[in-house]
Motif scaffolding. Structure first.
Motif, mmCIF file in Angstrom:
data_model
loop_
_atom_site.group_PDB
_atom_site.id
_atom_site.type_symbol
_atom_site.label_atom_id
_atom_site.label_comp_id
_atom_site.label_asym_id
_atom_site.label_seq_id
_atom_site.Cartn_x
_atom_site.Cartn_y
_atom_site.Cartn_z
ATOM 1 N N ALA A 76 -2.314 -14.716 4.831
ATOM 2 C CA ALA A 76 -2.183 -13.982 3.562
ATOM 3 C C ALA A 76 -3.351 -14.193 2.601
ATOM 4 O O ALA A 76 -3.844 -13.213 2.012
ATOM 5 C CB ALA A 76 -0.857 -14.343 2.889
ATOM 6 N N PRO A 77 -3.849 -15.421 2.384
ATOM 7 C CA PRO A 77 -4.955 -15.599 1.432
ATOM 8 C C PRO A 77 -6.208 -14.810 1.800
ATOM 9 O O PRO A 77 -6.872 -14.253 0.923
ATOM 10 C CB PRO A 77 -5.216 -17.114 1.476
ATOM 11 C CG PRO A 77 -3.915 -17.708 1.901
ATOM 12 C CD PRO A 77 -3.359 -16.723 2.890
ATOM 13 N N LYS A 136 -5.525 -11.095 1.126
ATOM 14 C CA LYS A 136 -5.526 -10.855 -0.326
ATOM 15 C C LYS A 136 -6.959 -10.821 -0.864
ATOM 16 O O LYS A 136 -7.281 -10.013 -1.742
ATOM 17 C CB LYS A 136 -4.733 -11.950 -1.035
ATOM 18 C CG LYS A 136 -3.226 -11.821 -0.905
ATOM 19 C CD LYS A 136 -2.538 -12.915 -1.719
ATOM 20 C CE LYS A 136 -1.025 -12.760 -1.671
ATOM 21 N NZ LYS A 136 -0.341 -13.811 -2.484
ATOM 22 N N ASP A 137 -7.810 -11.693 -0.345
ATOM 23 C CA ASP A 137 -9.197 -11.748 -0.797
ATOM 24 C C ASP A 137 -9.915 -10.444 -0.496
ATOM 25 O O ASP A 137 -10.673 -9.923 -1.327
ATOM 26 C CB ASP A 137 -9.910 -12.920 -0.116
ATOM 27 C CG ASP A 137 -11.314 -13.136 -0.652
ATOM 28 O OD1 ASP A 137 -11.461 -13.273 -1.880
ATOM 29 O OD2 ASP A 137 -12.270 -13.147 0.155
ATOM 30 N N ILE A 162 -8.521 -7.470 -0.146
ATOM 31 C CA ILE A 162 -7.960 -6.416 -0.999
ATOM 32 C C ILE A 162 -8.526 -6.501 -2.417
ATOM 33 O O ILE A 162 -8.844 -5.474 -3.032
ATOM 34 C CB ILE A 162 -6.422 -6.507 -1.017
ATOM 35 C CG1 ILE A 162 -5.863 -6.203 0.377
ATOM 36 C CG2 ILE A 162 -5.830 -5.543 -2.037
ATOM 37 C CD1 ILE A 162 -4.376 -6.444 0.522
ATOM 38 N N ARG A 163 -8.661 -7.711 -2.939
ATOM 39 C CA ARG A 163 -9.183 -7.887 -4.299
ATOM 40 C C ARG A 163 -10.621 -7.369 -4.428
ATOM 41 O O ARG A 163 -11.029 -6.889 -5.489
ATOM 42 C CB ARG A 163 -9.145 -9.364 -4.697
ATOM 43 C CG ARG A 163 -7.745 -9.917 -4.913
ATOM 44 C CD ARG A 163 -7.820 -11.326 -5.520
ATOM 45 N NE ARG A 163 -6.484 -11.907 -5.639
ATOM 46 C CZ ARG A 163 -6.006 -12.850 -4.822
ATOM 47 N NH1 ARG A 163 -6.771 -13.299 -3.832
ATOM 48 N NH2 ARG A 163 -4.799 -13.333 -4.989
#
Length: 285
Positions: free
Chosen positions: A234-235, A238-239, A241-242
């Motif tokens: 997940a991290p 998420k990175d 996507i950001r």
């Protein structure tokens, strides 16, 4: 939920399942909890469960097919899920759907369970969201017919790719043909997402595609609403996507839809990640 059944000497009853679902719902509240109904069969059969030998069990009586052919087993699970749904963050998802009739039959059994619980004065969420896995090509192609009967789709890309390409990814002789960026896969995802948007549903992607940093921009560009990945991944996702501009994701998806080869799509995806998050690319490689 099949893990409640595997490794047990006897099939878990309604109360045992209910307690497990309540624990899941309360531990995550108010975040949603999607409970996938039994995906038993093939290589996953509990002790004492009699299922005839099949020449090809992965194309046989499994998942939603097995549940519909054993309605009491299925209704026991559905009642347990409904009772736990009083917490209002539980959703139901049917696995390995291949046609609309399976969804309609499952929903009929679900309504029967609702009526039984109502007559007994048992509370449950009458507006519980129902979804289906889209992991069989036939389900993807008739998703427009399935859509009126559900609230969401979850694209199970591991099986969708295998069934679409007729490739066992665990077979080293043909594993090279297992291509998430194949045009057939991209077009199926694109079609299901457009159907979902037209009917006001939401679409999730699970499987290795969702956990691949290189392919996340492509999925977002195709209009996918949610990605299901393991906590450890997940991290990184998420990175990505950001750091991603939505316009770049959409442009990538359009180029992919107009591409002629899986390799070209893979290269386009690689180039975008290299541009926005090269450190993620190094980790994934």
């Amino acid at each position: 939920t099949e893990f409640l059944f595997l490794g047990s000497e006897k099939l878990p009853g309604e109360e045992q399942q209910f307690e497990a679902y309540v624990e899941a719902a309360t531990s995550q509240y108010p975040s949603p909890v999607v409970i996938r109904t039994l995906d038993l069969g093939a290589d996953k059969l509990p002790a004492g469960f009699e299922n005839p030998d099949e020449l090809n069990p992965f194309l046989g009586d499994r998942a939603i097919r097995l549940c519909l052919s054993h309605p009491e087993l299925f209704k026991t699970q559905l009642r347990a899920i409904l009772r736990a749904s009083v917490h209002e963050n539980i959703r139901i998802m049917y696995p390995m759907v291949s046609c609309v009739q399976e969804v309609m039959d499952a929903n009929t059994l679900l309504r029967q369970c609702m009526m039984e619980l109502s007559k007994s004065g048992v509370a449950f969420n009458q507006d519980i969201e129902i979804g289906t896995m889209i992991e069989v090509p036939s389900a993807a192609l008739v998703s427009d017919i399935i859509a009126p009967h559900v609230s969401f789709f979850s694209l199970g890309t591991n099986d969708l790719i295998q069934y679409t390409m007729a490739v066992d990814r665990g077979n080293e002789n043909v594993a090279h043909l297992y291509k998430p960026t194949h045009m057939a896969i991209i077009r199926l995802i694109d079609y299901v997402v457009k159907v979902s948007q037209k009917h006001g549903l939401w679409t999730c992607v699970c499987g290795q595609m969702a956990a691949s940093p290189q392919l996340v921009p492509l999925l977002i560009g195709l209009g996918v609403d949610e990605l299901s990945v393991s906590p450890s991944q997940a991290p990184v996702i998420k990175d990505v996507i950001r750091k991603l501009y939505y316009s770049d994701a959409v442009e990538l998806a359009q180029k992919a839809l107009n591409s002629s080869s899986a390799e070209h799509v893979e290269q386009l995806s690689h180039d975008l990640i290299k541009k926005i998050a090269p450190e993620v690319l190094e980790i994934s490689e």
